[in-house]
Enzyme design. Structure first.
Site, short mmCIF file in Angstrom:
data_model
loop_
_atom_site.label_atom_id
_atom_site.label_comp_id
_atom_site.label_asym_id
_atom_site.label_seq_id
_atom_site.Cartn_x
_atom_site.Cartn_y
_atom_site.Cartn_z
N CYS A 104 0.86 -1.20 0.04
CA CYS A 104 -0.06 0.03 -0.08
C CYS A 104 0.76 1.12 0.07
CB CYS A 104 -0.84 -0.02 1.04
SG CYS A 104 -2.30 -1.29 0.99
N CYS A 157 -3.36 0.02 -3.19
CA CYS A 157 -4.21 0.54 -1.99
C CYS A 157 -3.56 1.62 -1.30
CB CYS A 157 -4.28 -0.58 -1.21
SG CYS A 157 -2.78 -1.59 -0.71
#
Ligand code: N1C
Length: 263
Positions: free
Chosen positions: A82, A163
Protein backbone atom coordinates in the site's frame (compact mmCIF):
# COMPACT_ATOMS: atom_id res chain seq x y z
CA UNK A 1 -3.44 -7.57 -49.45
CA UNK A 2 -3.07 -9.14 -46.00
CA UNK A 3 -5.36 -12.04 -46.96
CA UNK A 4 -3.14 -13.40 -49.76
CA UNK A 5 -1.13 -16.54 -49.11
CA UNK A 6 2.29 -15.03 -48.71
CA UNK A 7 5.57 -16.48 -47.43
CA UNK A 8 6.66 -12.98 -46.36
CA UNK A 9 5.60 -11.91 -42.86
CA UNK A 10 2.76 -9.40 -42.68
CA UNK A 11 3.83 -5.78 -42.85
CA UNK A 12 2.88 -3.45 -40.03
CA UNK A 13 3.82 0.11 -39.11
CA UNK A 14 5.41 -0.53 -35.71
CA UNK A 15 8.81 -1.95 -34.93
CA UNK A 16 9.17 -5.72 -35.15
CA UNK A 17 9.78 -8.25 -32.41
CA UNK A 18 12.91 -7.42 -30.43
CA UNK A 19 15.79 -9.67 -31.53
CA UNK A 20 16.78 -12.22 -28.88
CA UNK A 21 13.47 -11.66 -27.09
CA UNK A 22 13.75 -15.01 -25.32
CA UNK A 23 17.23 -14.31 -23.94
CA UNK A 24 16.28 -10.77 -22.89
CA UNK A 25 13.13 -11.88 -21.08
CA UNK A 26 14.94 -14.76 -19.38
CA UNK A 27 17.86 -12.52 -18.43
CA UNK A 28 15.58 -9.86 -16.94
CA UNK A 29 13.58 -12.54 -15.16
CA UNK A 30 16.64 -14.06 -13.48
CA UNK A 31 18.11 -10.67 -12.57
CA UNK A 32 14.84 -9.46 -10.99
CA UNK A 33 14.70 -12.64 -8.93
CA UNK A 34 18.39 -12.28 -8.02
CA UNK A 35 17.63 -8.88 -6.46
CA UNK A 36 16.11 -10.97 -3.70
CA UNK A 37 12.39 -10.17 -3.82
CA UNK A 38 11.38 -12.74 -1.19
CA UNK A 39 7.75 -12.99 -2.35
CA UNK A 40 8.96 -14.17 -5.78
CA UNK A 41 11.04 -17.12 -4.59
CA UNK A 42 8.96 -19.77 -6.36
CA UNK A 43 8.80 -18.06 -9.79
CA UNK A 44 10.02 -20.12 -12.75
CA UNK A 45 11.59 -18.05 -15.53
CA UNK A 46 11.48 -20.79 -18.18
CA UNK A 47 7.80 -21.36 -17.53
CA UNK A 48 7.20 -17.59 -17.70
CA UNK A 49 8.94 -17.37 -21.08
CA UNK A 50 6.93 -20.34 -22.38
CA UNK A 51 3.67 -18.68 -21.35
CA UNK A 52 4.60 -15.41 -23.09
CA UNK A 53 5.53 -17.39 -26.19
CA UNK A 54 2.24 -19.30 -26.12
CA UNK A 55 0.36 -15.99 -25.90
CA UNK A 56 1.51 -14.70 -29.31
CA UNK A 57 3.60 -17.08 -31.46
CA UNK A 58 1.84 -18.20 -34.70
CA UNK A 59 -1.12 -15.90 -33.92
CA UNK A 60 -2.57 -12.98 -35.80
CA UNK A 61 -1.11 -9.94 -33.97
CA UNK A 62 -4.35 -7.99 -34.35
CA UNK A 63 -6.48 -10.60 -32.62
CA UNK A 64 -4.82 -10.76 -29.21
CA UNK A 65 -7.12 -11.49 -26.27
CA UNK A 66 -6.83 -11.19 -22.52
CA UNK A 67 -7.22 -14.96 -22.39
CA UNK A 68 -3.92 -15.29 -24.31
CA UNK A 69 -2.10 -13.40 -21.57
CA UNK A 70 -3.97 -14.73 -18.52
CA UNK A 71 -1.45 -17.56 -17.76
CA UNK A 72 1.47 -15.09 -17.99
CA UNK A 73 -0.30 -12.68 -15.62
CA UNK A 74 -0.94 -15.45 -13.13
CA UNK A 75 2.64 -16.74 -13.20
CA UNK A 76 4.08 -13.27 -12.58
CA UNK A 77 1.66 -11.67 -10.13
CA UNK A 78 2.87 -10.47 -6.74
CA UNK A 79 1.47 -8.06 -4.15
CA UNK A 80 2.33 -4.32 -4.31
CA UNK A 81 2.56 -2.70 -0.85
CA UNK A 82 0.00 0.00 0.00
CA UNK A 83 0.95 3.67 -0.62
CA UNK A 84 3.60 2.77 -3.19
CA UNK A 85 1.77 2.65 -6.52
CA UNK A 86 2.87 5.36 -8.92
CA UNK A 87 0.91 5.80 -12.16
CA UNK A 88 1.97 8.01 -15.02
CA UNK A 89 1.05 9.28 -18.43
CA UNK A 90 3.45 10.97 -20.87
CA UNK A 91 6.18 11.18 -18.25
CA UNK A 92 7.94 7.89 -19.01
CA UNK A 93 11.56 9.05 -18.54
CA UNK A 94 10.95 11.25 -15.51
CA UNK A 95 8.72 8.86 -13.60
CA UNK A 96 11.19 6.00 -13.93
CA UNK A 97 14.14 8.22 -13.04
CA UNK A 98 12.22 9.12 -9.91
CA UNK A 99 11.10 5.61 -8.95
CA UNK A 100 14.67 4.38 -9.42
CA UNK A 101 16.01 6.76 -6.77
CA UNK A 102 12.99 6.78 -4.48
CA UNK A 103 12.17 3.25 -3.43
CA UNK A 104 8.98 4.33 -1.70
CA UNK A 105 7.38 4.26 -5.15
CA UNK A 106 6.70 1.51 -7.66
CA UNK A 107 5.60 1.99 -11.25
CA UNK A 108 4.30 -0.90 -13.30
CA UNK A 109 7.78 -1.19 -14.83
CA UNK A 110 9.22 -1.73 -11.34
CA UNK A 111 6.98 -4.76 -10.80
CA UNK A 112 8.14 -8.19 -11.98
CA UNK A 113 6.00 -8.36 -15.11
CA UNK A 114 6.51 -4.75 -16.20
CA UNK A 115 10.26 -5.00 -15.59
CA UNK A 116 10.58 -8.03 -17.85
CA UNK A 117 8.74 -6.55 -20.82
CA UNK A 118 9.39 -2.81 -20.56
CA UNK A 119 10.57 -1.34 -23.87
CA UNK A 120 10.33 -4.64 -25.74
CA UNK A 121 8.26 -5.37 -28.80
CA UNK A 122 6.76 -8.70 -29.83
CA UNK A 123 4.13 -10.05 -32.18
CA UNK A 124 3.20 -13.24 -33.92
CA UNK A 125 2.74 -14.19 -37.54
CA UNK A 126 0.45 -16.98 -38.80
CA UNK A 127 3.17 -18.28 -41.13
CA UNK A 128 6.46 -19.90 -40.07
CA UNK A 129 8.46 -19.21 -37.93
CA UNK A 130 5.48 -17.70 -36.10
CA UNK A 131 7.26 -14.56 -34.89
CA UNK A 132 7.46 -11.36 -36.92
CA UNK A 133 10.87 -9.74 -36.47
CA UNK A 134 10.30 -7.21 -39.26
CA UNK A 135 7.25 -5.28 -38.04
CA UNK A 136 4.41 -5.33 -35.51
CA UNK A 137 1.09 -3.46 -35.50
CA UNK A 138 1.08 -0.04 -33.88
CA UNK A 139 -1.58 0.56 -31.22
CA UNK A 140 -3.45 2.70 -33.72
CA UNK A 141 -3.38 0.04 -36.44
CA UNK A 142 -5.79 -2.32 -34.79
CA UNK A 143 -7.89 -2.45 -31.65
CA UNK A 144 -6.44 -5.65 -30.25
CA UNK A 145 -2.72 -5.61 -31.05
CA UNK A 146 -0.50 -7.83 -28.91
CA UNK A 147 1.15 -4.79 -27.32
CA UNK A 148 -2.01 -2.91 -26.43
CA UNK A 149 -3.85 -5.97 -25.09
CA UNK A 150 -0.84 -6.84 -22.95
CA UNK A 151 -0.20 -3.33 -21.51
CA UNK A 152 -3.89 -2.63 -20.92
CA UNK A 153 -4.28 -5.92 -19.09
CA UNK A 154 -1.11 -5.42 -17.02
CA UNK A 155 -2.20 -1.84 -16.24
CA UNK A 156 -5.65 -3.02 -15.17
CA UNK A 157 -4.15 -5.54 -12.76
CA UNK A 158 -1.69 -2.97 -11.43
CA UNK A 159 -4.55 -0.54 -10.77
CA UNK A 160 -6.75 -3.20 -9.15
CA UNK A 161 -3.92 -4.07 -6.77
CA UNK A 162 -3.36 -0.49 -5.58
CA UNK A 163 -4.22 0.50 -2.01
CA UNK A 164 -3.79 3.44 0.35
CA UNK A 165 -2.52 6.71 -1.10
CA UNK A 166 -1.68 6.42 -4.79
CA UNK A 167 0.22 8.92 -6.95
CA UNK A 168 0.15 9.80 -10.62
CA UNK A 169 2.70 11.86 -12.53
CA UNK A 170 1.25 13.76 -15.49
CA UNK A 171 2.85 16.03 -18.08
CA UNK A 172 1.70 19.66 -18.09
CA UNK A 173 3.68 20.48 -21.22
CA UNK A 174 1.48 18.40 -23.51
CA UNK A 175 -0.58 20.64 -25.74
CA UNK A 176 -3.62 18.34 -25.70
CA UNK A 177 -3.73 18.56 -21.89
CA UNK A 178 -2.14 16.57 -19.06
CA UNK A 179 -5.11 14.24 -18.68
CA UNK A 180 -6.29 12.44 -21.80
CA UNK A 181 -9.24 10.05 -21.70
CA UNK A 182 -7.68 8.03 -24.53
CA UNK A 183 -4.52 7.18 -22.55
CA UNK A 184 -4.11 3.93 -20.66
CA UNK A 185 -4.17 5.92 -17.45
CA UNK A 186 -7.35 7.73 -18.47
CA UNK A 187 -9.19 4.77 -19.98
CA UNK A 188 -8.04 1.76 -17.95
CA UNK A 189 -6.32 2.63 -14.69
CA UNK A 190 -8.67 5.21 -13.17
CA UNK A 191 -11.64 2.89 -13.72
CA UNK A 192 -9.93 -0.04 -12.05
CA UNK A 193 -8.84 1.69 -8.86
CA UNK A 194 -10.93 0.39 -5.98
CA UNK A 195 -12.51 3.15 -3.83
CA UNK A 196 -12.72 0.75 -0.89
CA UNK A 197 -8.95 0.24 -0.93
CA UNK A 198 -7.58 3.53 -2.27
CA UNK A 199 -7.94 6.39 0.22
CA UNK A 200 -6.55 9.22 -1.88
CA UNK A 201 -5.13 10.06 -5.30
CA UNK A 202 -2.34 12.63 -5.49
CA UNK A 203 -1.55 14.16 -8.84
CA UNK A 204 1.89 15.54 -9.58
CA UNK A 205 1.63 17.77 -12.61
CA UNK A 206 5.12 18.27 -14.03
CA UNK A 207 6.10 20.82 -16.64
CA UNK A 208 9.24 20.38 -18.73
CA UNK A 209 11.94 22.73 -17.42
CA UNK A 210 11.80 25.73 -19.71
CA UNK A 211 9.01 24.04 -21.66
CA UNK A 212 5.53 25.35 -22.30
CA UNK A 213 3.13 25.43 -19.38
CA UNK A 214 0.19 24.14 -21.40
CA UNK A 215 -1.69 22.73 -18.43
CA UNK A 216 -1.83 23.09 -14.65
CA UNK A 217 -3.75 21.76 -11.65
CA UNK A 218 -6.39 24.45 -12.25
CA UNK A 219 -6.67 23.66 -15.96
CA UNK A 220 -9.57 22.10 -17.77
CA UNK A 221 -8.13 18.60 -18.21
CA UNK A 222 -7.42 18.16 -14.48
CA UNK A 223 -10.93 19.42 -13.72
CA UNK A 224 -12.24 16.64 -15.91
CA UNK A 225 -10.08 14.05 -14.12
CA UNK A 226 -11.20 15.44 -10.77
CA UNK A 227 -14.85 15.08 -11.78
CA UNK A 228 -14.42 11.47 -12.85
CA UNK A 229 -12.59 10.54 -9.67
CA UNK A 230 -14.86 12.43 -7.30
CA UNK A 231 -17.83 10.80 -8.96
CA UNK A 232 -16.23 7.49 -8.01
CA UNK A 233 -15.81 8.73 -4.40
CA UNK A 234 -12.07 9.24 -4.37
CA UNK A 235 -10.33 12.04 -2.52
CA UNK A 236 -8.02 13.83 -4.93
CA UNK A 237 -5.29 16.46 -4.65
CA UNK A 238 -3.06 18.05 -7.26
CA UNK A 239 0.34 19.73 -6.99
CA UNK A 240 2.06 21.66 -9.77
CA UNK A 241 5.75 20.86 -10.23
CA UNK A 242 6.20 18.76 -7.09
CA UNK A 243 9.61 19.91 -5.92
CA UNK A 244 11.34 16.55 -5.22
CA UNK A 245 10.59 15.48 -8.80
CA UNK A 246 11.45 18.90 -10.23
CA UNK A 247 14.87 18.67 -8.60
CA UNK A 248 15.50 15.56 -10.68
CA UNK A 249 14.57 17.48 -13.83
CA UNK A 250 17.03 20.12 -12.64
CA UNK A 251 19.92 17.65 -12.75
CA UNK A 252 19.71 18.08 -16.52
CA UNK A 253 18.96 21.82 -16.42
CA UNK A 254 21.05 23.13 -13.50
CA UNK A 255 21.29 26.72 -14.76
CA UNK A 256 17.62 27.29 -15.43
CA UNK A 257 15.92 29.87 -13.16
CA UNK A 258 13.29 27.27 -12.10
CA UNK A 259 16.19 25.27 -10.71
CA UNK A 260 17.63 28.05 -8.57
CA UNK A 261 17.92 26.52 -5.10
CA UNK A 262 18.18 29.96 -3.45
CA UNK A 263 14.55 30.91 -4.13
O1 N1C B 1 -1.21 5.55 -22.16
P1 N1C B 1 -0.53 5.97 -20.91
O2 N1C B 1 0.80 6.74 -21.17
O3 N1C B 1 -1.38 6.80 -19.97
O4 N1C B 1 -0.04 4.70 -20.09
C1 N1C B 1 0.64 4.82 -18.88
C2 N1C B 1 -0.03 4.09 -17.75
C3 N1C B 1 0.96 3.96 -16.59
O5 N1C B 1 0.38 4.42 -15.37
C4 N1C B 1 1.34 2.48 -16.56
O6 N1C B 1 0.94 1.85 -15.34
O7 N1C B 1 -0.38 2.77 -18.15
C5 N1C B 1 0.60 1.82 -17.74
N1 N1C B 1 1.47 1.52 -18.91
C6 N1C B 1 2.75 1.00 -18.76
O8 N1C B 1 3.18 0.66 -17.65
C7 N1C B 1 3.59 0.93 -19.91
N2 N1C B 1 4.90 0.59 -20.05
C8 N1C B 1 5.23 0.81 -21.32
C9 N1C B 1 1.04 1.80 -20.20
N3 N1C B 1 1.81 1.76 -21.28
C10 N1C B 1 3.10 1.34 -21.13
N4 N1C B 1 4.16 1.26 -21.98
C11 N1C B 1 4.22 1.74 -23.35
O9 N1C B 1 4.25 3.18 -23.26
C12 N1C B 1 3.05 1.41 -24.22
O10 N1C B 1 3.56 1.01 -25.47
C13 N1C B 1 2.24 2.71 -24.34
O11 N1C B 1 1.88 2.99 -25.67
C14 N1C B 1 3.14 3.81 -23.87
C15 N1C B 1 2.47 4.66 -22.79
O12 N1C B 1 1.91 5.82 -23.31
P2 N1C B 1 1.55 7.14 -22.51
O13 N1C B 1 0.63 7.91 -23.40
O14 N1C B 1 2.78 7.86 -22.05
Amino acid sequence: SKEEANPEPLRWQGRGTTRNLREIVLGRCYSYLAEGHAELRDKDCLKIWESLKAAFVHKNPCNATTEDYRPLMELTSHPVPCNKSLFWSRTYDLVHLYSKCNHHFLTLEDTFLGYMLDGLSWCGDPSAPGINYESCPKWSECERSSGSVFWKMASKMFAEAACGVVHVMLNGSIEAGAFRTSSVFGSVEIFNLNPDKVSEIRIWLMNDIGGPQSDSCSGYSIKKLRNILEERNFKITCEDNYRPVQLLQCVHNPDHPDCNLCI
